[in-house]
Design a protein around this motif. Structure first.
Motif, PDB file in Angstrom:
ATOM      1  N   THR A 121       0.822  -1.208   0.000  1.00  0.00           N
ATOM      2  CA  THR A 121       0.000   0.000   0.000  1.00  0.00           C
ATOM      3  C   THR A 121       0.858   1.260   0.000  1.00  0.00           C
ATOM      4  O   THR A 121       0.536   2.240  -0.678  1.00  0.00           O
ATOM      5  CB  THR A 121      -0.935   0.003   1.226  1.00  0.00           C
ATOM      6  OG1 THR A 121      -1.627  -1.234   1.292  1.00  0.00           O
ATOM      7  CG2 THR A 121      -1.946   1.127   1.133  1.00  0.00           C
ATOM      8  N   ILE A 122       1.949   1.232   0.760  1.00  0.00           N
ATOM      9  CA  ILE A 122       2.868   2.376   0.759  1.00  0.00           C
ATOM     10  C   ILE A 122       3.458   2.558  -0.639  1.00  0.00           C
ATOM     11  O   ILE A 122       3.594   3.682  -1.131  1.00  0.00           O
ATOM     12  CB  ILE A 122       3.986   2.176   1.796  1.00  0.00           C
ATOM     13  CG1 ILE A 122       3.410   2.262   3.213  1.00  0.00           C
ATOM     14  CG2 ILE A 122       5.095   3.216   1.622  1.00  0.00           C
ATOM     15  CD1 ILE A 122       4.410   1.947   4.304  1.00  0.00           C
ATOM     16  N   GLY A 123       3.799   1.437  -1.287  1.00  0.00           N
ATOM     17  CA  GLY A 123       4.322   1.512  -2.644  1.00  0.00           C
ATOM     18  C   GLY A 123       3.340   2.152  -3.598  1.00  0.00           C
ATOM     19  O   GLY A 123       3.706   2.992  -4.444  1.00  0.00           O
ATOM     20  N   ILE A 124       2.053   1.798  -3.475  1.00  0.00           N
ATOM     21  CA  ILE A 124       1.015   2.394  -4.320  1.00  0.00           C
ATOM     22  C   ILE A 124       0.888   3.886  -4.046  1.00  0.00           C
ATOM     23  O   ILE A 124       0.807   4.709  -4.968  1.00  0.00           O
ATOM     24  CB  ILE A 124      -0.339   1.687  -4.086  1.00  0.00           C
ATOM     25  CG1 ILE A 124      -0.273   0.230  -4.541  1.00  0.00           C
ATOM     26  CG2 ILE A 124      -1.461   2.420  -4.817  1.00  0.00           C
ATOM     27  CD1 ILE A 124      -1.508  -0.576  -4.189  1.00  0.00           C
ATOM     28  N   LEU A 125       0.891   4.253  -2.771  1.00  0.00           N
ATOM     29  CA  LEU A 125       0.748   5.660  -2.384  1.00  0.00           C
ATOM     30  C   LEU A 125       1.904   6.495  -2.929  1.00  0.00           C
ATOM     31  O   LEU A 125       1.685   7.558  -3.535  1.00  0.00           O
ATOM     32  CB  LEU A 125       0.698   5.774  -0.862  1.00  0.00           C
ATOM     33  CG  LEU A 125       0.706   7.194  -0.294  1.00  0.00           C
ATOM     34  CD1 LEU A 125      -0.518   7.964  -0.761  1.00  0.00           C
ATOM     35  CD2 LEU A 125       0.790   7.171   1.225  1.00  0.00           C
ATOM     36  N   VAL A 126       3.137   6.018  -2.718  1.00  0.00           N
ATOM     37  CA  VAL A 126       4.306   6.751  -3.206  1.00  0.00           C
ATOM     38  C   VAL A 126       4.263   6.887  -4.728  1.00  0.00           C
ATOM     39  O   VAL A 126       4.549   7.954  -5.281  1.00  0.00           O
ATOM     40  CB  VAL A 126       5.610   6.041  -2.771  1.00  0.00           C
ATOM     41  CG1 VAL A 126       6.821   6.666  -3.449  1.00  0.00           C
ATOM     42  CG2 VAL A 126       5.769   6.117  -1.252  1.00  0.00           C
ATOM     43  N   ALA A 127       3.885   5.807  -5.403  1.00  0.00           N
ATOM     44  CA  ALA A 127       3.806   5.834  -6.871  1.00  0.00           C
ATOM     45  C   ALA A 127       2.783   6.860  -7.348  1.00  0.00           C
ATOM     46  O   ALA A 127       3.032   7.616  -8.302  1.00  0.00           O
ATOM     47  CB  ALA A 127       3.457   4.448  -7.398  1.00  0.00           C
ATOM     48  N   ASP A 128       1.625   6.907  -6.689  1.00  0.00           N
ATOM     49  CA  ASP A 128       0.594   7.871  -7.079  1.00  0.00           C
ATOM     50  C   ASP A 128       1.069   9.309  -6.895  1.00  0.00           C
ATOM     51  O   ASP A 128       0.824  10.180  -7.739  1.00  0.00           O
ATOM     52  CB  ASP A 128      -0.679   7.634  -6.263  1.00  0.00           C
ATOM     53  CG  ASP A 128      -1.452   6.422  -6.733  1.00  0.00           C
ATOM     54  OD1 ASP A 128      -1.160   5.941  -7.845  1.00  0.00           O
ATOM     55  OD2 ASP A 128      -2.332   5.953  -6.001  1.00  0.00           O
ATOM     56  N   LEU A 129       1.729   9.561  -5.769  1.00  0.00           N
ATOM     57  CA  LEU A 129       2.227  10.912  -5.511  1.00  0.00           C
ATOM     58  C   LEU A 129       3.288  11.317  -6.538  1.00  0.00           C
ATOM     59  O   LEU A 129       3.284  12.446  -7.050  1.00  0.00           O
ATOM     60  CB  LEU A 129       2.805  10.991  -4.098  1.00  0.00           C
ATOM     61  CG  LEU A 129       1.794  10.843  -2.951  1.00  0.00           C
ATOM     62  CD1 LEU A 129       2.507  10.814  -1.607  1.00  0.00           C
ATOM     63  CD2 LEU A 129       0.782  11.987  -2.974  1.00  0.00           C
TER      64      LEU A 129
END
Length: 489
Positions: free
Chosen positions: A180-188
């Motif tokens: 989930t952190i990976g998804i969040l960082v990627a989106d940002l």
């Protein structure tokens, strides 16, 4: 809980062990293997919506998208099998990789497979970041997939084997947290890099090297699991590591049980052939159905929908809450169904069957965002982490690597299918796509309620007891000799 009846989850053993700082840090480092999967899930949907990326590699899609901006059907803006193949090719590579990773995990250890996954992902990130043509892009994408398959095969097993049984659920869920952190960082990052003309997409793809380096470097500082050391006949070292991980001097009972399980596993010459035997039928069913249902929640559709951000579609990831009980999956089913129905209603009312939203009011977009966030949050504390946790801890040692490979392979097969047909389904089913997933959420809720036993607090090598006590699955063990009978024989 199974069939509405409370089934005891205790195996009659309570191995000593503490949640030490050493164990916690070890699990945090190992769980970072989920970053590479999460980062890719988040980055790919954003990159394929960047005009510069589409112009260079998919000019036909870019031209079609430009026309759709001026037409009425927003549902079909990205309906391109070639474009979706770019996204979904990773999952086919991960499928193949997970099968080979099972051998490495069993023969060379969990850490080696984790390092291999990081290295493959790093090379793929470099190729993608410097891609000059479509062939270079696809090769890099395949290498990313090989890395994801290796990491997803080994990390959940590693976490389940290292963690004390009382804390196994919470510690294993760090893997989903990392995703989930990976998804969040990627989106940002996608948000900011999309503003860079010409080469912003290269930054989005190339920075995938960072999570790869994290798992590579981190793996060198990780201890091998006692289970793996015993499996490879390093008994003295295994006991030292077990004492170190449990934080108590007396680990004899757990250590002896690990040796017993390992000796039984060595009698199995071919784990792939043995997993289809009757006594492993419950494990095989779960290895197939749990990852299949995890993808049929529709979660990856929400993630992949990020390519529609600029066409009125909005999604935002959320951090998961840590939970410890499989009944959470059943409890969240009603919520999932309701949210899918409401999202379908909200999109259907505004986009209709023709895909023409007209002017989209801010308040309407906010409502859709809130609904999606609620859905993602629910996923992140149920099917998200438990879809990886449950398979990693229910398999006996003799089939563990092969069964985990099946889990990862099935997960990747359905991720590939959904990624490949998503845009076509959206174009043809329109808002009915969300009703499609709502149906499967109801089916999987019933499956979990009746067929998945509770394993909270059960030591990993004593897991057979929950199947023997389950009202449905116990019939597969009625004819098996007890451990005492085997010993006397």
């Amino acid at each position: 809980m199974a069939g509405g009846v409370i089934v005891s989850a205790t195996a009659g053993k309570d191995y000593p062990g503490n949640l030490t700082l050493h164990v916690f840090i070890t699990c945090v480092i190992a769980a970072t293997g989920g970053l590479i999967f999460g980062y890719d899930l988040g980055i790919s949907g954003g990159v394929i919506s960047m005009d510069d990326f589409l112009k260079k590699f998919f000019p036909a899609v870019y031209r079609k998208q430009s026309l759709v901006h001026q037409s009425v059907n927003q549902y079909c803006a990205f309906d391109s099998q070639i474009l979706t193949l770019f996204t979904s090719s990773l999952y086919l590579a991960a499928l193949v990789s997970s099968i080979f990773a099972s051998y490495i995990t069993r023969k060379l250890g969990r850490r080696v497979s984790m390092v291999a996954g990081g290295v493959l992902f790093a090379v793929g990130a470099i190729l993608n970041g410097f891609a000059q043509n479509l062939a270079m892009l696809i090769i890099g994408r395949l290498l990313l997939g090989f890395g994801v398959g290796s990491a997803n095969q080994s990390v959940p097993i590693y976490l389940s084997e290292v963690a004390p049984h009382r804390y196994r659920g919470g510690l294993n869920m760090m893997f989903q947290l990392s995703i989930t952190i990976g998804i969040l960082v990627a989106d940002l990052l996608n948000y900011f890099f999309a503003k860079i003309d010409g080469w912003g997409w290269r930054l989005s793809l190339g920075i995938a090297l960072v999570p790869a380096l994290i798992i590579i470097i981190g793996s060198f500082f990780l201890p091998e699991t006692p289970n793996s050391l015993i499996e490879r006949d390093h008994h003295e070292k295994a006991k030292e590591k077990l004492i170190e991980l449990r934080g108590v001097p007396n680990v004899d009972e757990e250590f002896n049980d690990l040796i017993t399980a390992s000796e039984a596993a060595k009698l199995v010459k071919n784990s792939w052939r043995n997993i289809i035997k009757r006594q492993y039928r419950p494990h095989l069913v779960m290895a197939i159905c749990i990852p299949m249902f995890q993808q049929l929640t529709g979660m990856n559709v929400i993630v992949l929908c990020s390519c529609f951000v600029q066409n009125h579609w909005l999604q935002k990831p959320s951090f998961p809450h840590v939970c410890f009980n499989y009944r959470i999956i059943y409890w969240t089913t009603n919520s999932y169904v309701n949210e899918q129905l409401v999202v379908a209603l909200a999109i259907g009312l505004k986009f209709g069957v023709n895909g023409n939203p007209g002017d989209l009011p801010t308040w309407y977009a906010v409502i859709v965002v809130i609904l999606i966030c609620i859905f993602v949050a629910g996923y992140a504390w149920s099917w998200g982490p438990l879809g990886w946790l449950v398979p990693s801890e229910i398999f006996p040692l003799e089939i563990r690597s092969a069964a985990q490979s099946i889990t990862v392979s099935v997960n990747m097969i359905f991720t590939f299918i959904i990624a490949q047909v998503f845009t076509a389904m959206l174009c043809h089913m329109k808002f009915g796509l969300f009703l499609f997933f709502a149906f499967f959420i109801m089916v999987m809720g019933l499956f979990i309620y009746y067929l998945l036993p509770e394993t909270k607090g059960v030591p990993i090598e004593e897991m057979i007891t929950v199947w023997k006590n389950h009202p449905y699955w116990r019939k597969y063990y009625d004819d098996l000799p007890s451990p005492k009978q085997v010993e006397l024989a």
